[in-house]
Design a protein around this motif. Sequence first.
Motif, PDB file in Angstrom:
ATOM      1  N   TYR A  10       0.813  -1.264  -0.014  1.00 56.41           N
ATOM      2  CA  TYR A  10      -0.056   0.129  -0.114  1.00 56.41           C
ATOM      3  C   TYR A  10       0.763   1.210   0.103  1.00 56.41           C
ATOM      4  O   TYR A  10       0.569   2.266  -0.667  1.00 56.41           O
ATOM      5  CB  TYR A  10      -0.979  -0.089   0.916  1.00 56.41           C
ATOM      6  N   SER A  11       1.831   1.354   0.748  1.00 57.63           N
ATOM      7  CA  SER A  11       2.818   2.360   0.753  1.00 57.63           C
ATOM      8  C   SER A  11       3.538   2.389  -0.893  1.00 57.63           C
ATOM      9  O   SER A  11       3.463   3.815  -1.271  1.00 57.63           O
ATOM     10  CB  SER A  11       4.132   2.297   1.461  1.00 57.63           C
ATOM     11  N   SER A  12       3.524   1.645  -1.565  1.00 57.21           N
ATOM     12  CA  SER A  12       4.146   1.755  -2.686  1.00 57.21           C
ATOM     13  C   SER A  12       3.222   2.294  -3.968  1.00 57.21           C
ATOM     14  O   SER A  12       3.523   2.701  -4.776  1.00 57.21           O
ATOM     15  CB  SER A  12       4.856   0.440  -3.294  1.00 57.21           C
ATOM     16  N   CYS A  13       1.917   2.125  -3.425  1.00 57.65           N
ATOM     17  CA  CYS A  13       0.559   2.561  -4.095  1.00 57.65           C
ATOM     18  C   CYS A  13       0.515   4.240  -3.722  1.00 57.65           C
ATOM     19  O   CYS A  13      -0.305   4.762  -4.412  1.00 57.65           O
ATOM     20  CB  CYS A  13      -0.270   1.835  -4.308  1.00 57.65           C
ATOM     21  N   GLY A  14       1.153   4.820  -2.658  1.00 54.62           N
ATOM     22  CA  GLY A  14       0.989   6.150  -2.365  1.00 54.62           C
ATOM     23  C   GLY A  14       0.113   6.427  -1.133  1.00 54.62           C
ATOM     24  O   GLY A  14      -0.187   7.333  -0.887  1.00 54.62           O
ATOM     25  N   TYR A  15      -0.104   5.256  -0.509  1.00 55.99           N
ATOM     26  CA  TYR A  15      -1.150   5.346   0.381  1.00 55.99           C
ATOM     27  C   TYR A  15      -0.132   5.274   2.193  1.00 55.99           C
ATOM     28  O   TYR A  15       0.920   5.049   1.983  1.00 55.99           O
ATOM     29  CB  TYR A  15      -2.047   3.860   0.945  1.00 55.99           C
ATOM     30  N   THR A  16      -0.623   6.191   2.788  1.00 60.20           N
ATOM     31  CA  THR A  16       0.098   6.408   3.926  1.00 60.20           C
ATOM     32  C   THR A  16      -0.891   5.912   5.274  1.00 60.20           C
ATOM     33  O   THR A  16      -1.983   6.063   5.491  1.00 60.20           O
ATOM     34  CB  THR A  16       0.295   7.839   4.371  1.00 60.20           C
ATOM     35  N   GLY A  17      -0.027   5.219   6.267  1.00 62.07           N
ATOM     36  CA  GLY A  17      -0.703   4.658   7.171  1.00 62.07           C
ATOM     37  C   GLY A  17      -1.152   5.538   8.332  1.00 62.07           C
ATOM     38  O   GLY A  17      -0.583   6.512   8.678  1.00 62.07           O
ATOM     39  N   LYS A  18      -2.369   5.236   8.809  1.00 65.30           N
ATOM     40  CA  LYS A  18      -2.987   6.062   9.848  1.00 65.30           C
ATOM     41  C   LYS A  18      -3.177   5.124  11.030  1.00 65.30           C
ATOM     42  O   LYS A  18      -3.849   4.033  10.593  1.00 65.30           O
ATOM     43  CB  LYS A  18      -4.595   6.657   9.173  1.00 65.30           C
ATOM     44  N   THR A  19      -3.076   5.537  12.329  1.00 66.05           N
ATOM     45  CA  THR A  19      -3.437   4.605  13.373  1.00 66.05           C
ATOM     46  C   THR A  19      -4.861   4.573  13.596  1.00 66.05           C
ATOM     47  O   THR A  19      -5.570   5.706  13.935  1.00 66.05           O
ATOM     48  CB  THR A  19      -2.484   4.967  14.548  1.00 66.05           C
ATOM     49  N   LYS A  20      -5.572   3.356  13.943  1.00 68.80           N
ATOM     50  CA  LYS A  20      -6.779   3.548  14.137  1.00 68.80           C
ATOM     51  C   LYS A  20      -7.234   1.924  14.708  1.00 68.80           C
ATOM     52  O   LYS A  20      -6.368   1.315  14.258  1.00 68.80           O
ATOM     53  CB  LYS A  20      -7.850   3.522  12.801  1.00 68.80           C
ATOM     54  N   MET A  21      -8.080   1.776  15.812  1.00 70.40           N
ATOM     55  CA  MET A  21      -8.374   0.743  16.096  1.00 70.40           C
ATOM     56  C   MET A  21      -9.773   0.080  15.672  1.00 70.40           C
ATOM     57  O   MET A  21     -10.713   1.232  15.601  1.00 70.40           O
ATOM     58  CB  MET A  21      -8.197   0.565  17.688  1.00 70.40           C
ATOM     59  N   ILE A  22      -9.783  -0.971  15.417  1.00 65.42           N
ATOM     60  CA  ILE A  22     -11.125  -1.687  14.921  1.00 65.42           C
ATOM     61  C   ILE A  22     -11.584  -2.574  16.432  1.00 65.42           C
ATOM     62  O   ILE A  22     -10.973  -3.248  16.555  1.00 65.42           O
ATOM     63  CB  ILE A  22     -11.128  -2.450  14.003  1.00 65.42           C
ATOM     64  N   TYR A  23     -12.726  -1.915  16.935  1.00 66.56           N
ATOM     65  CA  TYR A  23     -13.335  -2.707  17.695  1.00 66.56           C
ATOM     66  C   TYR A  23     -14.250  -3.915  17.625  1.00 66.56           C
ATOM     67  O   TYR A  23     -15.235  -3.340  16.646  1.00 66.56           O
ATOM     68  CB  TYR A  23     -14.054  -1.741  18.987  1.00 66.56           C
ATOM     69  N   ARG A  24     -14.241  -4.982  18.030  1.00 70.83           N
ATOM     70  CA  ARG A  24     -15.271  -6.068  17.391  1.00 70.83           C
ATOM     71  C   ARG A  24     -15.926  -6.818  18.540  1.00 70.83           C
ATOM     72  O   ARG A  24     -15.245  -7.214  19.805  1.00 70.83           O
ATOM     73  CB  ARG A  24     -14.535  -7.084  16.568  1.00 70.83           C
ATOM     74  N   LYS A  25     -17.073  -6.975  18.428  1.00 70.06           N
ATOM     75  CA  LYS A  25     -17.854  -7.721  19.358  1.00 70.06           C
ATOM     76  C   LYS A  25     -18.772  -8.846  18.772  1.00 70.06           C
ATOM     77  O   LYS A  25     -19.624  -8.562  17.720  1.00 70.06           O
ATOM     78  CB  LYS A  25     -18.691  -6.970  20.381  1.00 70.06           C
ATOM     79  N   LYS A  26     -18.817 -10.073  19.115  1.00 67.00           N
ATOM     80  CA  LYS A  26     -19.686 -11.062  18.506  1.00 67.00           C
ATOM     81  C   LYS A  26     -21.193 -10.974  19.314  1.00 67.00           C
ATOM     82  O   LYS A  26     -21.136 -10.930  20.548  1.00 67.00           O
ATOM     83  CB  LYS A  26     -19.063 -12.462  18.893  1.00 67.00           C
ATOM     84  N   ILE A  27     -22.263 -10.688  18.476  1.00 69.87           N
ATOM     85  CA  ILE A  27     -23.325 -10.367  19.032  1.00 69.87           C
ATOM     86  C   ILE A  27     -24.538 -11.253  18.564  1.00 69.87           C
ATOM     87  O   ILE A  27     -24.132 -12.072  17.396  1.00 69.87           O
ATOM     88  CB  ILE A  27     -23.916  -8.843  18.869  1.00 69.87           C
TER      89      ILE A  27
END
Length: 132
Positions: free
Chosen positions: A115-132
């Motif tokens: 993704y970096s080679s395609c010009g994307y820059t990393g952003k820090t984000k957390m994904i929260y998941r819950k089984k419901i």
Amino acid sequence: VSDVAALHRLNTAFNGDCTTEELIIDSLQYNKSEIVLIAYANSNPAGFLCGEICRSMCYKTLHGTVGELFVEEKYRRQVIAAKLIQEIENIFRKMDIFIVDIATSVENHTAQAFYSSCGYTGKTKMIYRKKI
Ligand SMILES: CC(C)(COP(=O)(O)OP(=O)(O)OC[C@H]1O[C@@H](n2cnc3c(N)ncnc32)[C@H](O)[C@@H]1OP(=O)(O)O)[C@@H](O)C(=O)NCCC(=O)NCCS
């Protein structure tokens, strides 16, 4: 829809046994917010990408995401994924979508390098998941 067998095989190689050809056909026909691209190398199915068109009442513009991207091992480092990304970006631009988000795991250094080679820059984000 004529690519369904190839898409099923590629998706199973990437995500495991988690859908059926019938469900893929239904999704291709009726899920208008998903764009599915498949890449062939010398007539052989080599990879696929799923892009999603995201719309919210909170924003006046649409934005795009890439949820799934996979290239078969024997076809890697042949610019196939880069071409899939270029193609989805072209499609998004034509729909006035100018922001694309892609989530990948923190351990997936290959995807991060790609993704970096395609010009994307990393952003820090957390994904929260819950089984419901
Ligand atoms: C990530 C993936 C899609 C890349 O596919 P690919 O077709 O091999 O990528 P490309 O050939 O288009 O690579 C373009 C550039 O990305 C970078 N890149 C790709 N693979 C890389 C690797 N293993 N290590 C370092 N850089 C890499 C390089 O800069 C490469 O250019 P180069 O070959 O001239 O050095 C592929 O490795 C894959 O399917 N991995 C498993 C599935 C996955 O992790 N998908 C992403 C989940 S979100």
